[in-house]
Design a protein around this motif. Sequence first.
Motif, PDB file in Angstrom:
ATOM      1  N   VAL A  18      22.647  67.448  69.283  1.00 19.33           N
ATOM      2  CA  VAL A  18      21.613  67.757  68.298  1.00 19.33           C
ATOM      3  C   VAL A  18      20.923  66.459  67.919  1.00 19.33           C
ATOM      4  N   ILE A  19      19.610  66.414  68.121  1.00 22.07           N
ATOM      5  CA  ILE A  19      18.852  65.198  67.795  1.00 22.07           C
ATOM      6  C   ILE A  19      17.681  65.565  66.890  1.00 22.07           C
TER       7      ILE A  19
ATOM      8  N   PRO B  50      42.062  71.654  68.161  1.00 22.89           N
ATOM      9  CA  PRO B  50      40.900  72.472  67.810  1.00 22.89           C
ATOM     10  C   PRO B  50      40.266  73.113  69.041  1.00 22.89           C
ATOM     11  N   LYS B  51      39.548  74.208  68.798  1.00 22.59           N
ATOM     12  CA  LYS B  51      38.783  74.847  69.870  1.00 22.59           C
ATOM     13  C   LYS B  51      37.393  74.233  69.996  1.00 22.59           C
ATOM     14  N   VAL B  52      36.920  73.621  68.907  1.00 23.39           N
ATOM     15  CA  VAL B  52      35.585  73.022  68.874  1.00 23.39           C
ATOM     16  C   VAL B  52      35.701  71.654  68.210  1.00 23.39           C
ATOM     17  N   MET B  53      34.985  70.665  68.769  1.00 20.07           N
ATOM     18  CA  MET B  53      34.881  69.354  68.130  1.00 20.07           C
ATOM     19  C   MET B  53      33.439  69.129  67.680  1.00 20.07           C
ATOM     20  N   LEU B  54      33.286  68.766  66.407  1.00 17.61           N
ATOM     21  CA  LEU B  54      31.987  68.425  65.848  1.00 17.61           C
ATOM     22  C   LEU B  54      31.933  66.914  65.622  1.00 17.61           C
ATOM     23  N   PHE B  55      30.836  66.314  66.008  1.00 16.99           N
ATOM     24  CA  PHE B  55      30.638  64.877  65.802  1.00 16.99           C
ATOM     25  C   PHE B  55      29.353  64.680  65.009  1.00 16.99           C
ATOM     26  N   ASP B  56      29.461  64.047  63.846  1.00 16.77           N
ATOM     27  CA  ASP B  56      28.290  63.807  63.011  1.00 16.77           C
ATOM     28  C   ASP B  56      27.945  62.319  63.047  1.00 16.77           C
ATOM     29  N   GLU B  57      27.067  61.950  63.981  1.00 19.82           N
ATOM     30  CA  GLU B  57      26.649  60.557  64.190  1.00 19.82           C
ATOM     31  C   GLU B  57      27.855  59.607  64.226  1.00 19.82           C
TER      32      GLU B  57
ATOM     33  N   HIS C 217      22.202  59.760  67.906  1.00 15.08           N
ATOM     34  CA  HIS C 217      20.955  59.113  68.330  1.00 15.08           C
ATOM     35  C   HIS C 217      21.123  58.465  69.700  1.00 15.08           C
ATOM     36  N   GLU C 218      22.289  58.651  70.309  1.00 15.89           N
ATOM     37  CA  GLU C 218      22.565  58.005  71.594  1.00 15.89           C
ATOM     38  C   GLU C 218      21.960  58.832  72.726  1.00 15.89           C
ATOM     39  N   MET C 219      20.765  58.440  73.147  1.00 19.33           N
ATOM     40  CA  MET C 219      20.022  59.233  74.132  1.00 19.33           C
ATOM     41  C   MET C 219      20.672  59.193  75.515  1.00 19.33           C
ATOM     42  N   GLY C 220      21.345  58.100  75.837  1.00 22.34           N
ATOM     43  CA  GLY C 220      22.033  58.032  77.124  1.00 22.34           C
ATOM     44  C   GLY C 220      23.138  59.070  77.210  1.00 22.34           C
ATOM     45  N   PHE C 221      23.877  59.230  76.125  1.00 21.58           N
ATOM     46  CA  PHE C 221      24.926  60.258  76.058  1.00 21.58           C
ATOM     47  C   PHE C 221      24.299  61.649  76.152  1.00 21.58           C
ATOM     48  N   ALA C 222      23.217  61.855  75.409  1.00 25.36           N
ATOM     49  CA  ALA C 222      22.535  63.153  75.436  1.00 25.36           C
ATOM     50  C   ALA C 222      22.071  63.501  76.849  1.00 25.36           C
ATOM     51  N   ARG C 223      21.509  62.518  77.508  1.00 24.38           N
ATOM     52  CA  ARG C 223      20.962  62.742  78.851  1.00 24.38           C
ATOM     53  C   ARG C 223      22.067  62.973  79.876  1.00 24.38           C
ATOM     54  N   GLY C 224      23.166  62.229  79.749  1.00 23.17           N
ATOM     55  CA  GLY C 224      24.191  62.248  80.787  1.00 23.17           C
ATOM     56  C   GLY C 224      25.307  63.251  80.610  1.00 23.17           C
ATOM     57  N   VAL C 225      25.555  63.681  79.354  1.00 16.42           N
ATOM     58  CA  VAL C 225      26.750  64.486  79.087  1.00 16.42           C
ATOM     59  C   VAL C 225      26.417  65.893  78.581  1.00 16.42           C
TER      60      VAL C 225
ATOM     61  N   LYS D  92      30.120  52.071  73.018  1.00 16.80           N
ATOM     62  CA  LYS D  92      30.452  52.592  74.347  1.00 16.80           C
ATOM     63  C   LYS D  92      31.866  53.152  74.399  1.00 16.80           C
ATOM     64  N   GLU D  93      32.828  52.478  73.735  1.00 16.42           N
ATOM     65  CA  GLU D  93      34.209  52.956  73.828  1.00 16.42           C
ATOM     66  C   GLU D  93      34.373  54.321  73.159  1.00 16.42           C
TER      67      GLU D  93
END
Length: 250
Positions: A40-41, A163-170, A202-210, A181-182
Amino acid sequence: MAKNLGSEIIVCKDVHKWYGDFHVLQGITTTVREREVVVVIGPSGSGKSTWIRTFNRLEEHQQGQIIIDGTELNGQVKNIRAIRAEIGMVFQQFNLFPHLTVLENITLAPILVRKWPRKQAEEMAMEQLVRVKIPEQAGKYPAQLSGGQQQRVAIARSLAMRPKVMLFDEPTSALDPEMIKEVLDVMQSLAESGMTIVAVTHEMGFARGVADRIIFFDSGRIVEEKPPLEFFNNPEEERTRLFLSQILRH
């Protein structure tokens, strides 16, 4: 090769939320499927963090439906508890207890909430520390760790509840650049293992690749949602194009 996604695990139907007169979520309708990675961006203040915080009732929606793994999220405490047991969440800040060791931070919830024996909880904690690549830090206190290590402990703590779902908030926004990166590597390995993930980042590389799908928020609405290749190469909405032109310039 396209990922084989499972059934719908998060369903949002016309979800609204207000803070006083401020209409922060304006009719959000979408679904997330098992094993899907949704990124989500959007600009700050667009409602994206508020939206994912409604999934475990950290924020209360006032209109519409949110259904998590078949259970509707409403005012019933029993439902909220059942849903929270299935959702792990990682925040910008690590929220670790400073007076507890890494191992104690991770075993606390399994012992208190899942009622696991200490030995079982510690074995699970060590498994998760191996998963996030810092088993050697088990006996240390949070203040002895780098920011990236603390965030990985926070991820391990969530994973220990199975958990069945992981949420990451920035999850990387409070980190120094070399530590980002780690944490993203751990998130990528979770995605590859089949974990359902919804990540505000906001990590667009992660968004694009994953990501399997990208949702673009603006002013409390979903403006556009597409697979990464289409989203970055062929956005339909002018608002999306403007946002990408600003964020990809850097």
